[in-house]
Design a protein around this motif. Structure first.
Motif, PDB file in Angstrom:
ATOM      1  N   LEU A 230      30.501 -13.412 -40.671  1.00  0.00           N
ATOM      2  CA  LEU A 230      30.670 -13.773 -39.250  1.00  0.00           C
ATOM      3  C   LEU A 230      28.879 -14.021 -39.060  1.00  0.00           C
ATOM      4  CD1 LEU A 230      33.076 -11.242 -38.085  1.00  0.00           C
ATOM      5  CD2 LEU A 230      33.289 -13.819 -38.071  1.00  0.00           C
ATOM      6  N   ARG A 231      28.393 -14.894 -38.072  1.00  0.00           N
ATOM      7  CA  ARG A 231      27.191 -14.957 -37.672  1.00  0.00           C
ATOM      8  C   ARG A 231      26.696 -13.658 -36.920  1.00  0.00           C
ATOM      9  NH1 ARG A 231      29.104 -20.154 -35.953  1.00  0.00           N
ATOM     10  NH2 ARG A 231      28.714 -19.484 -33.740  1.00  0.00           N
ATOM     11  N   GLU A 232      25.667 -13.178 -37.026  1.00  0.00           N
ATOM     12  CA  GLU A 232      25.103 -12.167 -36.330  1.00  0.00           C
ATOM     13  C   GLU A 232      25.567 -12.094 -34.797  1.00  0.00           C
ATOM     14  OE1 GLU A 232      23.599  -9.477 -37.083  1.00  0.00           O
ATOM     15  OE2 GLU A 232      23.817  -9.962 -39.025  1.00  0.00           O
ATOM     16  N   GLU A 233      25.459 -13.437 -34.026  1.00  0.00           N
ATOM     17  CA  GLU A 233      25.724 -13.279 -32.614  1.00  0.00           C
ATOM     18  C   GLU A 233      27.275 -13.099 -32.231  1.00  0.00           C
ATOM     19  OE1 GLU A 233      24.163 -15.631 -34.409  1.00  0.00           O
ATOM     20  OE2 GLU A 233      25.009 -17.765 -33.799  1.00  0.00           O
ATOM     21  N   GLU A 234      28.186 -13.029 -33.402  1.00  0.00           N
ATOM     22  CA  GLU A 234      29.511 -13.133 -33.305  1.00  0.00           C
ATOM     23  C   GLU A 234      29.954 -11.401 -33.559  1.00  0.00           C
ATOM     24  OE1 GLU A 234      31.921 -16.843 -34.810  1.00  0.00           O
ATOM     25  OE2 GLU A 234      30.693 -15.707 -36.177  1.00  0.00           O
ATOM     26  N   VAL A 235      29.124 -10.591 -33.692  1.00  0.00           N
ATOM     27  CA  VAL A 235      28.990  -9.136 -34.158  1.00  0.00           C
ATOM     28  C   VAL A 235      28.542  -8.343 -32.843  1.00  0.00           C
ATOM     29  CG1 VAL A 235      28.949  -7.543 -35.793  1.00  0.00           C
ATOM     30  CG2 VAL A 235      29.659  -9.808 -36.484  1.00  0.00           C
ATOM     31  N   GLU A 236      29.074  -7.537 -32.310  1.00  0.00           N
ATOM     32  CA  GLU A 236      28.482  -6.588 -31.576  1.00  0.00           C
ATOM     33  C   GLU A 236      28.615  -5.102 -31.977  1.00  0.00           C
ATOM     34  OE1 GLU A 236      28.622  -5.574 -26.845  1.00  0.00           O
ATOM     35  OE2 GLU A 236      30.289  -6.002 -27.724  1.00  0.00           O
ATOM     36  N   TYR A 237      27.481  -4.427 -31.759  1.00  0.00           N
ATOM     37  CA  TYR A 237      27.563  -2.980 -32.464  1.00  0.00           C
ATOM     38  C   TYR A 237      27.386  -2.122 -31.171  1.00  0.00           C
ATOM     39  CZ  TYR A 237      26.203   1.620 -34.158  1.00  0.00           C
ATOM     40  OH  TYR A 237      26.119   2.831 -34.491  1.00  0.00           O
ATOM     41  N   SER A 238      28.766  -1.427 -31.093  1.00  0.00           N
ATOM     42  CA  SER A 238      28.830  -0.405 -29.943  1.00  0.00           C
ATOM     43  C   SER A 238      28.636   1.240 -30.068  1.00  0.00           C
ATOM     44  CB  SER A 238      30.250  -0.885 -28.895  1.00  0.00           C
ATOM     45  OG  SER A 238      31.342  -0.878 -29.936  1.00  0.00           O
ATOM     46  N   GLY A 239      28.365   1.311 -31.306  1.00  0.00           N
ATOM     47  CA  GLY A 239      28.141   2.609 -31.631  1.00  0.00           C
ATOM     48  C   GLY A 239      26.844   3.339 -31.197  1.00  0.00           C
ATOM     49  N   GLU A 240      26.482   4.363 -31.629  1.00  0.00           N
ATOM     50  CA  GLU A 240      25.170   4.909 -31.362  1.00  0.00           C
ATOM     51  C   GLU A 240      24.228   4.775 -32.422  1.00  0.00           C
ATOM     52  OE1 GLU A 240      25.655   9.352 -30.583  1.00  0.00           O
ATOM     53  OE2 GLU A 240      27.820   9.145 -30.597  1.00  0.00           O
ATOM     54  N   LEU A 241      22.823   4.868 -31.812  1.00  0.00           N
ATOM     55  CA  LEU A 241      21.790   4.562 -32.475  1.00  0.00           C
ATOM     56  C   LEU A 241      20.756   5.781 -32.573  1.00  0.00           C
ATOM     57  CD1 LEU A 241      20.685   0.899 -31.405  1.00  0.00           C
ATOM     58  CD2 LEU A 241      21.367   1.561 -33.496  1.00  0.00           C
ATOM     59  N   ASN A 242      19.914   6.110 -33.540  1.00  0.00           N
ATOM     60  CA  ASN A 242      18.789   6.746 -33.837  1.00  0.00           C
ATOM     61  C   ASN A 242      19.251   8.201 -33.752  1.00  0.00           C
ATOM     62  OD1 ASN A 242      17.023   4.983 -33.248  1.00  0.00           O
ATOM     63  ND2 ASN A 242      17.371   4.984 -30.996  1.00  0.00           N
ATOM     64  N   LYS A 243      20.524   8.663 -34.208  1.00  0.00           N
ATOM     65  CA  LYS A 243      21.205   9.802 -34.340  1.00  0.00           C
ATOM     66  C   LYS A 243      20.114  10.675 -35.205  1.00  0.00           C
ATOM     67  CE  LYS A 243      25.872  10.280 -34.034  1.00  0.00           C
ATOM     68  NZ  LYS A 243      27.434  10.369 -34.609  1.00  0.00           N
ATOM     69  N   LYS A 244      19.981  11.982 -35.239  1.00  0.00           N
ATOM     70  CA  LYS A 244      19.025  12.729 -36.079  1.00  0.00           C
ATOM     71  C   LYS A 244      19.951  13.686 -36.887  1.00  0.00           C
ATOM     72  CE  LYS A 244      14.933  11.297 -34.580  1.00  0.00           C
ATOM     73  NZ  LYS A 244      15.381   9.780 -34.346  1.00  0.00           N
ATOM     74  N   LEU A 245      19.592  13.955 -38.192  1.00  0.00           N
ATOM     75  CA  LEU A 245      20.291  14.897 -38.979  1.00  0.00           C
ATOM     76  C   LEU A 245      19.993  16.343 -38.377  1.00  0.00           C
ATOM     77  CD1 LEU A 245      20.275  13.312 -42.553  1.00  0.00           C
ATOM     78  CD2 LEU A 245      22.389  14.147 -41.149  1.00  0.00           C
TER      79      LEU A 245
END
Ligand code: COA
Length: 245
Positions: A230-245
Motif C-alpha cells: 500500500l502507498r504510505e498515504e493509504e496507511v494510518e498509524y493510530s498506535g502510540e509513539l515514543n514509548k520508553k522501556l
C-alpha cells in the motif's frame, strides 16, 4: 464397502467413467456448463438450464481489479510466488461477504420455510446481514437483472427466484434502505430452482472466478510491479509513539 467410496468417477477397463458416461463420449459433445451440472447434480441439464448455468459462469468469472480476491492474488504473485500459490491465495480471500454469499441464501431458500417478511425480521432482530443482498457499488445489480431475464426466457425462473425478490422488497421495507439482490443472491435462487444442493452453491462462484484470478495473476507476472504494498498515504498509524522501556 471400501473406505473411500465415490459415485463421481472411476478408471475401469482402460476407460474413464464420469457419473456413468465415458469421458471420451462427453469430450466435444457437452459444454462446460453441462459438465458443471453432471458433476454437481449427477445429471445433465435441460437446454434451458444449460444456458442459465453458462450465463452464471460468465457473470461470475470477472468483475474488476479492486476486489479482495484479486488484490490478494496479485499481491502474492508480486512477491515471487507461483501461479498455483497466487490463485490459491485469491480463492482463500473469497468469503461470506465476497463471492461466498451464495451458500447462505441457497440454504435459507432450501431450508427456511418462513415467509419473506419473517426471514427479514428475524435477521434484523439478530442484527445479522442476509446473504445475497447489498452491494458496494450497485443499488441494482445489473448481473441479477440479466441472469433473471435469461432464466425467464428459458423457463428456469421459479418460486425461489420469486422468493428472493420478495426478500429484497421486504428488506427495503423493514430497513428503509435499498439493498439489492446481488449476483450471489441471484445465483443462489437460480441454482435452487434448478435443484442444486446449497452445499454446491459457492462452487458456482469459485469455479469461474478462478479463471478471472488466473488472468490477473498472469498479467501481474507479465507487467506488474514487484512486491505490491500500500502507498504510505493509504496507511494510518493510530498506535502510540515514543514509548520508553
Ligand atoms: C456486500 C456488502 C459488504 C456491501 O456493503 P456496503 O455497501 O459497504 O454497506 P455497509 O457494510 O456499509 O452497510 C450499510 C448498511 O446496510 C446494512 N446492510 C448491508 N447489507 C445488508 C444485508 N445483506 N442484510 C441486512 N443489512 C445489510 C448494514 O448493516 C448497514 O446498516 P447500518 O447503516 O444500520 O449499520 C454488504 O451489503 C453485505 O455484507 N452483504 C451481504 C453479503 C453478500 O451478499 N455479499 C456478496 C456481495 S456480491
Amino acid at each position: 464397502m471400501a473406505e473411500w467410496n465415490t459415485k463421481i468417477s472411476v478408471h475401469k477397463d482402460g476407460k474413464s467413467i464420469i457419473r456413468g458416461y465415458e469421458l471420451e463420449e462427453l469430450v466435444g459433445k457437452i459444454s462446460f456448463a453441462s459438465m458443471v451440472s453432471l458433476l454437481l447434480k449427477s445429471s445433465l441439464p435441460t437446454p434451458g438450464e444449460e444456458k442459465v448455468i453458462n450465463a452464471i459462469l460468465v457473470s461470475s468469472a470477472e468483475h474488476r481489479l479492486n476486489v479482495s480476491s484479486i488484490v490478494a492474488a496479485r499481491s502474492i504473485a508480486s512477491t515471487g510466488n507461483s501461479l498455483n500459490a497466487s490463485i490459491a491465495g485469491g480463492v482463500l480471500a473469497l468469503g461470506e461477504l465476497h463471492g461466498g454469499a451464495i451458500e447462505g441464501l441457497a440454504r435459507i431458500l432450501q431450508e427456511n420455510t418462513e415467509e419473506a417478511s419473517e426471514i427479514v425480521s428475524s435477521y434484523k432482530a439478530n442484527k445479522k446481514r442476509i446473504p445475497g443482498f447489498g452491494h458496494k457499488v450497485y443499488s441494482t445489480d445489473p448481473r441479477t437483472q440479466k441472469l433473471f431475464e435469461i432464466a425467464k426466457s428459458e423457463g428456469v425462473f421459479g418460486k425461489n427466484c420469486e422468493k428472493a425478490l420478495k426478500i429484497e422488497s421486504e428488506l427495503e421495507k423493514q430497513s428503509g434502505k435499498k439493498l439489492c439482490l446481488n449476483v450471489d443472491g441471484a445465483i443462489a435462487a437460480l441454482i435452487t430452482d434448478m435443484g442444486f444442493s446449497w452445499r454446491t452453491a459457492n462452487a458456482f462462484f469459485i469455479v469461474p472466478r478462478t479463471l478471472g484470478i488466473s488472468a490477473h495473476v498472469v498479467e501481474e507476472f507479465e507487467s506488474g510491479k514487484p512486491v505490491r504494498v500500500l502507498r504510505e498515504e493509504e496507511v494510518e498509524y493510530s498506535g502510540e509513539l515514543n514509548k520508553k522501556l
